[in-house]
Design a protein around this motif. Sequence first.
Motif, PDB file in Angstrom:
ATOM      1  N   LEU A   1       0.564  -1.345  -0.332  1.00  0.00           N
ATOM      2  CA  LEU A   1      -0.030  -0.600  -0.019  1.00  0.00           C
ATOM      3  C   LEU A   1       1.145   1.107  -0.152  1.00  0.00           C
ATOM      4  O   LEU A   1       1.699   1.586   0.949  1.00  0.00           O
ATOM      5  N   VAL A   2       0.605   1.671  -0.828  1.00  0.00           N
ATOM      6  CA  VAL A   2       1.147   3.115  -0.668  1.00  0.00           C
ATOM      7  C   VAL A   2       0.923   4.695  -1.322  1.00  0.00           C
ATOM      8  O   VAL A   2      -0.079   4.655  -2.086  1.00  0.00           O
ATOM      9  N   ILE A   3       1.077   5.262   0.378  1.00  0.00           N
ATOM     10  CA  ILE A   3      -0.121   6.537  -0.151  1.00  0.00           C
ATOM     11  C   ILE A   3       1.724   7.943  -0.280  1.00  0.00           C
ATOM     12  O   ILE A   3       2.367   7.607   1.231  1.00  0.00           O
ATOM     13  N   PRO A   4       1.152   8.398  -0.470  1.00  0.00           N
ATOM     14  CA  PRO A   4       2.258   9.787  -0.820  1.00  0.00           C
ATOM     15  C   PRO A   4       2.337  10.414   0.357  1.00  0.00           C
ATOM     16  O   PRO A   4       0.874  10.461   0.774  1.00  0.00           O
ATOM     17  N   GLY A   5       3.858  10.750   0.925  1.00  0.00           N
ATOM     18  CA  GLY A   5       3.195  11.504   2.274  1.00  0.00           C
ATOM     19  C   GLY A   5       3.915  10.905   3.830  1.00  0.00           C
ATOM     20  O   GLY A   5       4.341  11.191   4.224  1.00  0.00           O
ATOM     21  N   LEU A   6       3.669   9.727   3.323  1.00  0.00           N
ATOM     22  CA  LEU A   6       3.785   8.148   4.101  1.00  0.00           C
ATOM     23  C   LEU A   6       4.890   7.397   3.894  1.00  0.00           C
ATOM     24  O   LEU A   6       4.534   7.181   2.460  1.00  0.00           O
ATOM     25  N   PRO A   7       5.846   6.954   4.522  1.00  0.00           N
ATOM     26  CA  PRO A   7       6.398   5.632   4.483  1.00  0.00           C
ATOM     27  C   PRO A   7       4.991   4.530   3.307  1.00  0.00           C
ATOM     28  O   PRO A   7       4.480   5.037   4.382  1.00  0.00           O
TER      29      PRO A   7
ATOM     30  N   LEU B   1      -6.277 -10.679  -6.422  1.00  0.00           N
ATOM     31  CA  LEU B   1      -5.356 -10.352  -5.070  1.00  0.00           C
ATOM     32  C   LEU B   1      -5.324  -9.176  -5.251  1.00  0.00           C
ATOM     33  O   LEU B   1      -4.037  -8.513  -6.508  1.00  0.00           O
ATOM     34  N   ILE B   2      -4.612  -7.968  -4.421  1.00  0.00           N
ATOM     35  CA  ILE B   2      -4.434  -6.618  -4.598  1.00  0.00           C
ATOM     36  C   ILE B   2      -2.627  -6.693  -4.976  1.00  0.00           C
ATOM     37  O   ILE B   2      -1.864  -7.313  -3.636  1.00  0.00           O
ATOM     38  N   VAL B   3      -1.686  -6.540  -5.814  1.00  0.00           N
ATOM     39  CA  VAL B   3      -0.503  -6.462  -6.037  1.00  0.00           C
ATOM     40  C   VAL B   3       0.105  -5.074  -5.349  1.00  0.00           C
ATOM     41  O   VAL B   3       0.725  -5.137  -4.656  1.00  0.00           O
ATOM     42  N   GLU B   4      -0.433  -4.581  -5.828  1.00  0.00           N
ATOM     43  CA  GLU B   4      -0.495  -2.915  -5.489  1.00  0.00           C
ATOM     44  C   GLU B   4      -1.245  -1.846  -5.834  1.00  0.00           C
ATOM     45  O   GLU B   4      -2.088  -2.236  -5.938  1.00  0.00           O
ATOM     46  N   ASP B   5      -1.437  -0.410  -3.866  1.00  0.00           N
ATOM     47  CA  ASP B   5      -2.387  -0.129  -4.338  1.00  0.00           C
ATOM     48  C   ASP B   5      -1.940   1.932  -3.738  1.00  0.00           C
ATOM     49  O   ASP B   5      -1.437   1.723  -2.843  1.00  0.00           O
ATOM     50  N   HIS B   6      -2.196   2.582  -5.037  1.00  0.00           N
ATOM     51  CA  HIS B   6      -1.798   3.061  -4.937  1.00  0.00           C
ATOM     52  C   HIS B   6      -2.587   4.393  -5.050  1.00  0.00           C
ATOM     53  O   HIS B   6      -3.936   4.434  -5.261  1.00  0.00           O
TER      54      HIS B   6
END
Length: 372
Positions: free
Chosen positions: A85-91, A166-171
């Motif tokens: 899980l990628v949330i810009p602004g957070l690790p 299934l989710i591989v990456e979630d931006h």
Amino acid sequence: MKTAFVVAAVLGAVSLVVACDEDKKPVEPAASAAAGPAAASATPPVEPKASPAELQARTLKAVVAAWNAHDATKVAATYRPNGKLVIPGLPDFAGTAAIAQEAKDTFAAYSDFKLAVARAYVHGSTVALEWVIAGTNDGPNMGQKASGRPMGVQGGSVVTFDDQGLIVEDHRYVDLPTIMSQLDPKAKAGSFRPVATLPAGAMETRDSKGTPDEAKTLADGKAFYGALETKGGDLSPFLTDDSTMDDMSSPAQLKGPKALGAYVAAVWKAVPDLAQTKPVQFAAGDVMVTEGTITGTQKGPLGPLKASNKPVSMRYVDFQQMKDGKALRDVTYADSAEMLVEIGAMPPLGAPPAGSASAAPPTTAAPAAKPK
């Protein structure tokens, strides 16, 4: 996309023929006694294997249900074990343990947290989403005590699925400073987006089918981007008279070619060496989806921010609706915290998440403050 799940079952019928002797009372043949059980033991029909699109739709439904049920374990179960899980602004949140913890922290901060997905755009294994989250901040949030105030923001996601759905990456793109301002009683009204409400009705889903009309949408959208990327270029030939632009990290919607042109000019003045990459770009119906990153050097003022002469970058996802070859509706989701941290206007938000398989900075190429 309107995905239907269809299960077809075919049952066989067994006919029994009983022969009768003219001089004797008819007697059912002994073999017929086994006919019933034999029919009952017939191999049951096999359910057709779900398509990748059907599996993706099931997962999306499960994600929304898990978030609204406040079940962090089920939220994480929609990801691969090594999903990210990628949330810009957070690790980054790497692995299901970290993803589950992120959900738990959200539920602790908002005991009435709710999620509604308004639109989904499907392109093979990639699905772009527009959604709204809302809740009352009655628990600790981003290092701050509970404010007791409502939060409601619009956001966007670009999600990649595997063949099992299934989710591989979630931006996930959402403006964290907007949330912080909504929860701050001292924040000046009008300097940030007001609290958004959850959309009513079912999610609208569109498939990217590769039609000639979609090819035109993509070509027209790219032409508009070409104008955006030309310093001092005239945008009016690429915009409808009633065009709108929503940068969800900005306080309000912009309307009409004149307002949009002034906005783009201000961005170019602030970041004269602005450049962007667009690793994801596709059309679904009359909408073009773009995920990218903007980079450059902040050499001029940007709103209330003075020139820092520091390099900046910002990831984004953009939804561009086209009409008659021109841009009608443009919505951009990004996190202004990315740039604010880079120029020293605010401290970093959060340490590497507990339970994460990776404490390194985000490595996924992503979007930034888009010239619009």
